[in-house]
Design a protein around this motif. Structure first.
Motif, PDB file in Angstrom:
ATOM      1  N   LEU A 136       0.863  -1.179   0.000  1.00  7.55           N
ATOM      2  CA  LEU A 136       0.000   0.000   0.000  1.00  7.55           C
ATOM      3  C   LEU A 136       0.899   1.228   0.000  1.00  7.55           C
ATOM      4  O   LEU A 136       1.887   1.266   0.740  1.00  7.55           O
ATOM      5  N   THR A 137       0.594   2.206  -0.837  1.00  9.95           N
ATOM      6  CA  THR A 137       1.330   3.471  -0.794  1.00  9.95           C
ATOM      7  C   THR A 137       0.401   4.593  -0.357  1.00  9.95           C
ATOM      8  O   THR A 137      -0.750   4.663  -0.782  1.00  9.95           O
ATOM      9  N   ASP A 138       0.916   5.452   0.523  1.00  9.07           N
ATOM     10  CA  ASP A 138       0.152   6.647   0.878  1.00  9.07           C
ATOM     11  C   ASP A 138       0.233   7.649  -0.278  1.00  9.07           C
ATOM     12  O   ASP A 138       0.971   7.441  -1.239  1.00  9.07           O
ATOM     13  N   SER A 139      -0.531   8.709  -0.189  1.00  8.27           N
ATOM     14  CA  SER A 139      -0.661   9.624  -1.325  1.00  8.27           C
ATOM     15  C   SER A 139       0.441  10.665  -1.383  1.00  8.27           C
ATOM     16  O   SER A 139       0.619  11.323  -2.404  1.00  8.27           O
ATOM     17  N   GLY A 140       1.166  10.855  -0.286  1.00 10.47           N
ATOM     18  CA  GLY A 140       2.167  11.909  -0.205  1.00 10.47           C
ATOM     19  C   GLY A 140       1.672  13.161   0.481  1.00 10.47           C
ATOM     20  O   GLY A 140       2.461  14.020   0.865  1.00 10.47           O
TER      21      GLY A 140
END
Length: 382
Positions: free
Chosen positions: A97-101
């Motif tokens: 999972l990657t966060d949006s920044g």
């Protein structure tokens, strides 16, 4: 099986059992299943600090979290894509999972300028200028190849007045729609919306309704664990998860300490992430079923006993408190490695015990034992 809207064959969520508001289930992805409730170790720069990927998997982790902000700055999403994507780049074949920044831009970047379009900022690494928008965030996360993508949002620090929180939430909902449009049709991948609204029940409800209207494969409770304290966070979690769809995963971002995690699961949360187990491991703080142990303390210098005689991690099975104290004091790299391994193992053990307890309808009994064990404190010094 409950399935995501536009990836019915490959991304799904099974709710297997509930006990009160606590839930256990399974998120299915092409790269493997994620057992919920799930704790996601944080791999900020394509690595869980002080850990080999196979060691992280050995603790029981089904999924890792990567940071869009850090990876877009170094080594860049384009470079990672050219090298085969984030999974191959960091040798992790399970879901990511990657966060949006958005959160890192607000908390780390310098000279930020927020507009309807997005956020312009200077890198904390070299001062170079960058722009993050919903569309650019979706592009970066696609280049990384993350299995679960997060909407681009704005997260105001608490405390803040209600008007400021409402303004931020409404902007995040407009950005959520743009994120959904930019994400497009990507079978096998999921996009999660992020509920905002601070600690305000009516704003949270308004945010949840906007997100449901857009439609996502999962939903996050954002804007907590940003300084409001556990009591206020739990107060919000008493209503916020229930405002989100019951048939989709619910993710509480950036949480937390063991008792935070247990309290969140009790209130209906399915997924969490936090840097705490790895960061604490590097600073000599160890989480155990009897509370927190500070291995730097002199009381451990001559102690031949393990951190926890019932723990099956390598730090507890093969090394004494005296050794762990010595290598920490000597600033040896193995200290952070062993203590991080133990902390991640302990966090995953909590998750497995909660999954079992919910499935067997004994969560309240388990929770009582969990808190009693931690209240005992560490074993007596020799």
């Amino acid at each position: 099986m409950v399935k995501g809207n536009d990836m019915a064959q490959t991304f799904g969520f099974d709710l297997l059992a509930t006990d009160g508001r606590a839930r256990t289930g399974r998120i299915s992805t092409p790269r493997g299943d994620i057992r919920t409730p799930a704790f996601m170790p944080v791999g900020t720069a394509a690595t869980v600090k002080a850990m080999m990927p196979e060691s992280v998997a050995a603790t029981g982790a089904d999924i890792l979290l990567g940071n869009t902000y850090h990876l877009m700055l170094r080594p860049t999403a384009e470079r990672i894509a050219s090298l085969g994507g984030l999974h191959k780049f960091m040798n992790w074949d399970k879901p990511i999972l990657t966060d949006s920044g958005g959160f890192q831009v607000m908390s780390l970047a310098d000279l930020r300028k927020l507009t309807e379009d997005g956020v312009t900022f200077k890198s904390h690494i070299d001062g170079s200028k960058h722009m993050l928008s919903p569309e650019r965030s979706m592009e970066i996360q696609k280049l990384l190849g993350s299995d679960i993508v997060m909407c681009f949002d704005e997260c105001p620090a608490l405390p803040a007045d209600k008007a400021r929180i409402a303004q931020s939430m409404e902007l995040s909902m407009r950005w959520a729609k743009r994120s959904r449009d930019a994400f497009g049709d990507r079978p096998g991948y999921a996009l999660f919306g992020i509920q905002q609204g601070g600690l305000e029940e009516d704003l949270r409800a308004q945010s949840a309704e906007a997100l449901r209207d857009i439609g996502f494969e999962g939903y996050a409770v954002g804007g907590l664990a940003v300084g409001e304290g556990q009591e206020a966070m739990f107060g919000c979690l008493d209503f916020a998860p229930e405002q989100l769809p019951k048939d989709k995963p619910r993710y509480l971002m950036g949480v937390g300490k063991p008792d935070d995690i247990v309290g969140a699961v009790k209130r209906g949360i399915d997924m969490m992430d936090c840097v705490l187990p790895s960061r604490s491991g590097r600073t000599g703080q160890v989480f155990t079923r009897h509370g927190v142990v500070n291995i730097k303390n002199a009381r451990h210098a001559d102690d031949p006993r393990p951190l926890d005689e019932q723990c099956s991690c390598p730090a507890c099975q093969k090394y004494s408190r005296a050794y762990l104290h010595h290598v920490y004091r000597s600033q040896e790299m193995i200290s952070g490695m062993l203590l991080t391994w133990h902390n991640l193992h302990y966090f995953q053990q909590i998750m497995q015990e909660m999954r079992d307890a919910i499935a067997e309808q004994r969560f309240d009994v388990w929770e009582k034992g969990f808190h009693e064990g931690r209240a005992q404190g560490d074993i007596e010094p020799l």
